[in-house]
Scaffold this motif. Structure first.
Motif, short mmCIF file in Angstrom:
data_model
loop_
_atom_site.label_atom_id
_atom_site.label_comp_id
_atom_site.label_asym_id
_atom_site.label_seq_id
_atom_site.Cartn_x
_atom_site.Cartn_y
_atom_site.Cartn_z
N GLY A 97 -15.49 -39.44 -7.21
CA GLY A 97 -14.37 -40.37 -7.18
C GLY A 97 -13.69 -40.51 -8.53
N GLY A 98 -12.37 -40.63 -8.50
CA GLY A 98 -11.58 -40.96 -9.67
C GLY A 98 -11.01 -42.35 -9.45
N LEU A 99 -9.73 -42.41 -9.04
CA LEU A 99 -9.17 -43.69 -8.62
C LEU A 99 -9.67 -44.08 -7.24
N ALA A 100 -10.22 -43.13 -6.52
CA ALA A 100 -10.81 -43.43 -5.21
C ALA A 100 -12.31 -43.62 -5.35
N THR A 101 -12.84 -44.63 -4.70
CA THR A 101 -14.29 -44.84 -4.70
C THR A 101 -14.94 -44.16 -3.51
N ASP A 102 -14.14 -43.90 -2.47
CA ASP A 102 -14.67 -43.28 -1.26
C ASP A 102 -13.54 -42.54 -0.58
N TRP A 103 -13.86 -41.53 0.20
CA TRP A 103 -12.83 -40.80 0.94
C TRP A 103 -13.45 -40.16 2.17
N ALA A 104 -12.61 -39.93 3.17
CA ALA A 104 -13.08 -39.37 4.43
C ALA A 104 -12.08 -38.35 4.95
N SER A 109 -6.06 -32.59 9.05
CA SER A 109 -4.74 -33.12 8.74
C SER A 109 -4.73 -34.64 8.54
N GLU A 110 -5.89 -35.30 8.59
CA GLU A 110 -5.97 -36.75 8.41
C GLU A 110 -7.04 -37.09 7.39
N PHE A 111 -6.64 -37.84 6.35
CA PHE A 111 -7.55 -38.16 5.25
C PHE A 111 -7.35 -39.62 4.83
N THR A 112 -8.44 -40.29 4.50
CA THR A 112 -8.36 -41.69 4.06
C THR A 112 -9.11 -41.86 2.74
N PHE A 113 -8.51 -42.62 1.82
CA PHE A 113 -9.08 -42.84 0.49
C PHE A 113 -9.14 -44.34 0.21
N THR A 114 -10.27 -44.79 -0.29
CA THR A 114 -10.43 -46.19 -0.70
C THR A 114 -10.22 -46.27 -2.21
N ILE A 115 -9.30 -47.14 -2.64
CA ILE A 115 -8.90 -47.21 -4.04
C ILE A 115 -9.73 -48.26 -4.78
N ARG A 116 -10.23 -47.91 -5.95
CA ARG A 116 -11.05 -48.82 -6.75
C ARG A 116 -10.23 -50.04 -7.15
N ALA A 162 -0.06 -46.95 2.82
CA ALA A 162 -0.92 -47.78 1.98
C ALA A 162 -1.25 -49.09 2.69
N ASP A 163 -2.48 -49.54 2.54
CA ASP A 163 -2.93 -50.84 3.03
C ASP A 163 -3.55 -51.56 1.84
N ASP A 164 -2.77 -52.44 1.19
CA ASP A 164 -3.26 -53.11 0.00
C ASP A 164 -4.38 -54.09 0.32
N ARG A 165 -4.37 -54.65 1.51
CA ARG A 165 -5.43 -55.60 1.87
C ARG A 165 -6.78 -54.90 1.95
N ALA A 166 -6.77 -53.68 2.54
CA ALA A 166 -8.01 -52.90 2.67
C ALA A 166 -8.23 -51.96 1.49
N SER A 167 -7.24 -51.87 0.59
CA SER A 167 -7.29 -50.96 -0.57
C SER A 167 -7.48 -49.52 -0.12
N THR A 168 -6.74 -49.10 0.90
CA THR A 168 -6.85 -47.74 1.40
C THR A 168 -5.50 -47.03 1.40
N LEU A 180 -6.95 -30.37 0.93
CA LEU A 180 -6.25 -31.52 0.33
C LEU A 180 -7.13 -32.31 -0.64
N PRO A 181 -8.39 -32.62 -0.33
CA PRO A 181 -9.19 -33.35 -1.33
C PRO A 181 -9.29 -32.63 -2.67
N GLN A 182 -9.47 -31.30 -2.64
CA GLN A 182 -9.52 -30.55 -3.91
C GLN A 182 -8.19 -30.63 -4.64
N GLY A 183 -7.09 -30.61 -3.89
CA GLY A 183 -5.77 -30.72 -4.52
C GLY A 183 -5.55 -32.05 -5.20
N LEU A 184 -6.16 -33.10 -4.66
CA LEU A 184 -6.02 -34.43 -5.27
C LEU A 184 -6.94 -34.62 -6.46
#
Length: 541
Positions: A97-104, A109-116, A162-168, A180-184
């Protein structure tokens, strides 16, 4: 230290219509010019343990301080210091993780990232899911004209929610793209903060004090001479690598500009520089008897020939001429000049260590100068561009010029610095016919090199410098990128590579070894063949 309230010491170019991608809009400071660019403004030879300052050099000016417009390794390295990415590369091809603490990865074609929740911009603005999403939308927007959009997101439409309430942050792609994850994790996908997005021209110049999401900010920028970066003392978003970093990050980075590796070696040995990057094996040999210095050896890039296949160019629609060029080139002779045989010759666009890389040498034409001259002796006006990033790249261009000339072709060669080289071929319609790339595959997947010569051209939003028309290769590459099964993926990428050899769209040359040398007080982390300058640490045990 509080976030800076005033911009760095820069003078902007004239405002007005935004400059085209690849043009230079870097800032020039009004500070006193130092006596030597190599000395990077240092007034003392004391090491970083005493001063907190690390002194190094780049082989060229950064092409832009906007990560989405970055061209050339030196610019990627700068971007990695100034901008954080959602993910970071770790050892053994893993991501952390960088700015993301978790990702799925929910599908191809569908990816979700949780932002620290503890990251901020350099002006104190919290880095929320919305801040991240705005930066990624900008990278994906065709109006940004970033050559990295397709490397990160693929060729389809991109939806970033973006979902600021869920930080995702949720990324949905219209076309499957498993990497895509490697590209990010590449510096070009670095998150630009709102202040930078609001002023694109000043962002390119590095003069927006609040643009930076990473650990450093631009303090001074003297184009052609030196650059100074300052550590953000409020920065707290360091990744948790599998091997924890030890020591302290440098408080200040002083960076000169030089392609003279012999002089840089002298500066390292004299203690005037703390970090050097060397492609010249002779320069590296000078550090053999220096046990206090740290050496990190990597294959930083792969070298292979690419042809301009746009309409009206000599190699367009002429696979026979392209094959003749391959026959004129002796891989071993090129390797002797380029690396002094310190690297392996290639059988594709990536080293054999990359998963799915072709290793069947029989697919490549054999060296046959007589057969080459039968066709090339009638070819005139070939424009060859060489890269002066270092003596090895310059010498490699000289070898190609000699090989083609000896085969009877009329070749005009021009040499340019690293930033200009990449900016030129990234414009698509520029006046060139043949180059050899030093392809820095920061994603770590063969697809990120295949799309350099397969798929949409750079002017059409892709990454294909050659603008080749290869439907079979495109279909195979797309199939591989849509597959989540490793065996099926490699089968598709193998078919894509075979089309390159059948069409003679590339001429594999050799790996490009690079050795990083640091002083006794400084260490840096290496992840596989990737050196992350943001991991520089002073006083590590």
């Amino acid at each position: 230290m509080t976030p800076p309230s005033s911009p760095p010491s820069v003078r902007l170019p004239g405002r007005g219509r935004r400059r085209r991608r690849g043009t230079r809009a870097l800032a020039v400071v009004t500070a006193v010019v130092c006596g030597s660019a190599l000395a990077a403004c240092s007034t003392s030879t004391a090491g970083p343990a005493e001063t907190g300052t690390v002194r190094t050099v780049l082989n060229s000016d950064p092409s832009s301080f906007d990560p989405a417009q970055a061209q050339g390794q030196q610019t990627f390295q700068v971007a990695s210091l100034l901008y954080d990415t959602l993910l970071r590369r770790d050892s053994d091809a893993r991501l952390v993780g960088g700015l993301a603490t978790d990702w799925a990865t929910e599908s191809a074609s569908e990816f979700t990232f949780t932002i620290r929740d503890d990251a901020t911009c350099s002006d104190g603005t919290p880095i929320t899911a919305s801040v991240v999403a705005d930066s990624l939308r900008r990278l994906a927007d065709p109006a940004t004209e970033s050559t990295w959009k397709s490397l990160v997101f693929g060729l389809g439409d991109v939806d970033v929610a973006a979902d600021d309430r869920a930080s995702t942050v949720r990324i949905s792609l219209s076309e499957p793209f498993t990497t895509l994850p490697q590209g990010l994790a590449i510096p070009q996908s670095g998150i630009v903060c709102p202040a930078g997005i609001a002023d694109a021209e000043a962002l390119e110049a590095g003069s927006v004090a609040g643009a930076f999401s990473g650990p450093y900010t631009v303090q001074e920028a003297q184009q052609g001479l030196n650059y100074t970066f300052a550590l953000r003392e409020d920065y707290a978003a360091w990744p948790e690598f599998s091997t924890p970093l030890t020591g302290e990050p440098p408080r200040r980075l002083e960076i000169g500009v030089s392609t003279d590796q012999s002089t840089v070696a002298n500066q390292i040995l004299a203690g005037d520089l703390d970090l050097g990057q060397f492609a010249d094996p002779d320069a590296v040999k000078r550090f053999t008897a220096q046990p206090d210095l740290h050496q990190y050896q990597v294959i930083s890039a792969t070298a292979y020939v690419v042809f301009n296949q746009r309409e009206g160019r000599p190699f367009a629609g002429r696979p026979d001429l392209r094959r003749a060029v391959a026959q004129a080139i002796n891989q071993e002779a090129f390797n002797a000049i380029f690396t002094k045989r310190t690297a392996d010759v290639l059988t594709s666009v990536t080293p054999a260590s990359f998963r799915c890389t072709n290793t069947d040498r029989s697919l490549l034409p054999e060296h046959d100068p007589d057969a080459a001259s039968e066709l090339l002796s009638d070819v005139s006006g070939v424009q060859l561009i060489g890269n002066t990033a270092n003596r090895q790249f310059s010498g490699g261009a000289d070898y190609l010029f000699a090989a083609l000339t000896e085969a009877g072709a009329e070749v005009n060669m021009s040499k340019v610095d690293n930033a200009t080289f990449w900016s030129t071929i990234a414009e698509g319609g520029s006046d060139w016919d043949i180059v050899f790339l030093g392809d820095l595959n920061s994603v770590g997947a063969i697809s990120a090199s295949l799309d350099r010569v397969i798929g949409p051209s750079v002017e059409d939003g892709g990454r294909n410098y050659s603008a080749s028309d290869n439907p079979e290769g495109e279909a195979a590459l797309a199939e591989g990128l849509a597959s989540t099964d490793p065996e099926a993926q490699c089968d598709a990428f193998d078919r894509a590579q075979r089309t390159l050899f059948e069409r003679s769209d590339i001429v594999p040359l050799a790996g490009s070894p690079l050795t990083y040398v640091t002083g006794p007080d400084l260490t840096v982390s290496v992840f596989d063949d990737y050196v992350d300058l943001a991991t520089m640490r002073v006083g590590a045990e």
